[in-house]
Design a protein around this motif. Structure first.
Motif, mmCIF file in Angstrom:
data_model
loop_
_atom_site.group_PDB
_atom_site.id
_atom_site.type_symbol
_atom_site.label_atom_id
_atom_site.label_comp_id
_atom_site.label_asym_id
_atom_site.label_seq_id
_atom_site.Cartn_x
_atom_site.Cartn_y
_atom_site.Cartn_z
ATOM 1 N N UNK A 1 4.047 2.154 5.391
ATOM 2 C CA UNK A 1 5.359 3.157 5.430
ATOM 3 C C UNK A 1 5.072 4.578 5.147
ATOM 4 N N UNK A 2 4.519 4.751 3.776
ATOM 5 C CA UNK A 2 4.342 6.112 3.405
ATOM 6 C C UNK A 2 3.245 6.038 2.359
ATOM 7 N N UNK A 3 2.561 7.474 2.108
ATOM 8 C CA UNK A 3 1.662 7.370 1.184
ATOM 9 C C UNK A 3 2.008 6.975 -0.346
ATOM 10 N N UNK A 4 3.213 7.226 -0.572
ATOM 11 C CA UNK A 4 3.604 6.710 -1.894
ATOM 12 C C UNK A 4 3.445 5.436 -2.260
ATOM 13 N N UNK A 5 3.566 4.464 -1.199
ATOM 14 C CA UNK A 5 3.425 3.179 -1.186
ATOM 15 C C UNK A 5 2.097 2.293 -1.238
ATOM 16 N N UNK A 6 1.150 2.771 -0.926
ATOM 17 C CA UNK A 6 -0.097 2.346 -0.699
ATOM 18 C C UNK A 6 -0.481 1.614 -1.668
ATOM 19 N N UNK A 7 -0.632 2.391 -2.984
ATOM 20 C CA UNK A 7 -1.254 1.704 -4.064
ATOM 21 C C UNK A 7 -0.525 0.096 -4.412
ATOM 22 N N UNK A 8 0.675 0.391 -4.728
ATOM 23 C CA UNK A 8 1.706 -0.900 -4.539
ATOM 24 C C UNK A 8 1.385 -1.955 -3.603
ATOM 25 N N UNK A 9 1.138 -1.507 -2.251
ATOM 26 C CA UNK A 9 1.013 -2.509 -1.156
ATOM 27 C C UNK A 9 -0.416 -3.240 -1.241
ATOM 28 N N UNK A 10 -1.208 -2.295 -1.300
ATOM 29 C CA UNK A 10 -2.572 -2.963 -1.416
ATOM 30 C C UNK A 10 -2.720 -3.919 -2.712
ATOM 31 N N UNK A 11 -2.216 -3.451 -3.996
ATOM 32 C CA UNK A 11 -2.651 -4.208 -5.152
ATOM 33 C C UNK A 11 -2.038 -5.475 -4.851
ATOM 34 N N UNK A 12 -0.825 -5.437 -4.422
ATOM 35 C CA UNK A 12 -0.103 -6.814 -4.030
ATOM 36 C C UNK A 12 -0.816 -7.590 -3.094
ATOM 37 N N UNK A 13 -1.398 -7.085 -2.110
ATOM 38 C CA UNK A 13 -2.076 -7.904 -1.183
ATOM 39 C C UNK A 13 -3.439 -8.512 -1.692
ATOM 40 N N UNK A 14 -4.061 -7.641 -2.471
ATOM 41 C CA UNK A 14 -5.132 -7.912 -3.078
ATOM 42 C C UNK A 14 -4.817 -9.212 -4.366
ATOM 43 N N UNK A 15 -3.886 -8.768 -4.915
ATOM 44 C CA UNK A 15 -3.426 -10.040 -5.785
ATOM 45 C C UNK A 15 -3.141 -11.330 -5.259
#
Ligand code: CMC
Length: 382
Positions: free
Chosen positions: A241-255
């Motif tokens: 969705x937007x730049x502010x959510x990148x870290x959270x989504x990628x961390x979740x996918x990797x986990x």
């Protein structure tokens, strides 16, 4: 006679098997190098055209001016689709995935080609020209049809990239757009014995025909582990969705041990040289077209992946920045993989011609893991 394969030859995914000889592309996965017939991909992307690179891949050398003019003329004379193919496209459900539409129309082209089952080098060269020339028309015609728009006739005075954008949008593309697409086509034109090229080799090695081989290759390309990854990247960017959510989504996918689309490669354990080029390109186009946040999101994903998995040899591949590039060019998400097919058509057809010049049926063994000596039990006793 070669010795029969034994269990110790088993190589899951054929990752350590050399299954073909080719003079077309050279890949050094450790140092991140790609060459077409010895010429560095970066030099081709900067100086060549898709048509010239196609000649290079097919003939093993750069063309003279006259030879390039001849190839251009031959391609342009084949831009149009037979009326029967347009009629066929008009029967497709409008919600068909474009890769299915493309695969069906390419297989159907055999029905309109008197060379379809002639396997001599001249006929195969004519079919290769037709396939490279007509694939953009199929993709554009299906997209126009499903959008309820008139199908647009090709413009033979245009090169393949410009003509495709013309047939798709009904507007002459800007020079920047046409050049960007042309470079994308060069970068995707060939890549060794990748899954779709290997598929085409298996089919042509039975002395089947080029249309069947290419229809098979299109089927292999659409998978998300192969060419379908560029669409997967764009869907992931949309999901974030937007730049502010990148870290959270990628961390979740990797986990969750999900694969991050557009990263990793069977051969490259270094930065994919095509991605280096596409990254610069994606940035420039995103700036020009107001898609900078998309580029920044991609860049942030790359930074996170760098920290987490670069040590394992996982870097962006060709599909990662091609997503932002295609989006900035105004292409619909589900046309990203068909774009890959338009480009790879020159590689697939080239490899088919190379295989036929020194053919041997491709038929690997398999390791049987089932039981033996099982008695047949009549139906009434089961
Ligand atoms: N995200 C997170 N981890 C990854 C990724 C990724 N994209 N790719 C590989 N890994 C990890 C994987 O989990 C495994 O880790 P571990 O050893 O801890 O189990 C390790 O790296 C090796 O991965 P693999 O899947 O066994 O390697 P492979 O050579 O069979 O697969 C690949 C190569 C391209 C299928 C894989 O990297 C992948 O699925 N990438 C995502 C899809 C993608 O971008 N495909 C496009 C490929 S390039 C262009 C093209 O062919 O069209």
């Amino acid at each position: 006679m070669s010795p029969a394969p034994t269990e110790k030859n088993f190589d899951k995914g054929l990752a350590n098997t050399i299954a073909a000889e080719s003079k077309m592309s050279f890949i050094d996965g450790v140092n991140g190098v790609l060459e077409y017939v010895g010429i560095h991909i970066d030099h081709l992307a900067r100086n060549s055209t898709f048509e010239e690179s196609t000649f290079l891949l097919w003939e093993g050398r750069l063309p003279t001016e006259t030879e390039l003019e001849e190839l251009n003329a031959a391609l342009r004379a084949e831009y149009s689709l037979p009326p029967g193919i347009i009629d066929l496209i008009r029967t497709f459900p409008v919600d068909s995935p474009p890769m299915h539409a493309l695969q069906t129309a390419i297989a159907a082209l055999a029905l309109h080609d008197s060379d379809a089952d002639v396997n001599d080098p001249e006929a195969n060269r004519r079919k290769a020209i037709r396939l490279v020339a007509k694939t953009p028309a199929v993709v554009a015609a299906f997209d126009r049809f499903r959008s309820g728009k008139e199908i647009i006739e090709p413009r033979p005075e245009m090169d393949i990239a410009s003509n495709f954008l013309w047939m798709l949008n009904g507007e002459e593309p800007t020079e920047t757009m046409a050049k960007a697409l042309d470079v994308c086509l060069i970068l995707h034109a060939d890549h060794g014995t990748n899954a779709s090229t290997f598929t085409s080799l298996v089919i042509i090695s039975t002395l089947s025909d080029m249309y069947s081989s290419i229809a098979g290759a299109i089927g292999a390309l659409r998978g998300p582990l192969h060419g379908g990854a560029n669409e997967g990247v764009m869907r992931m960017l949309e999901e974030i969705g937007d730049l502010s959510k990148v870290d959270e989504v990628i961390e979740r996918k990797m986990a969750n041990k999900e694969k991050i689309m557009g990263f990793g490669h069977r051969v490259y354990k270094a930065y994919d040289p095509r991605a280096t080029y596409l990254k610069t390109f994606a940035k420039g186009l995103a700036e020009d077209t107001g898609n900078m946040e998309l580029y920044q999101m991609s860049n942030r994903i790359e930074e996170i992946m760098n920290e987490k998995v670069a040590a394992k040899g996982i870097f962006p591949n060709v599909d990662f920045y091609s997503a932002t590039t295609y989006w900035s060019l105004g292409l619909k998400l589900d046309l990203f993989t068909p774009m890959f097919a338009i480009a790879r058509m020159s590689g697939w057809t080239g490899h088919c011609m190379e295989q036929l010049a020194d053919n041997k049926l491709i038929r690997p063994g398999s390791s049987y893991t089932g039981p033996h000596e099982i008695p047949y039990v009549p139906m009434s006793d089961r």
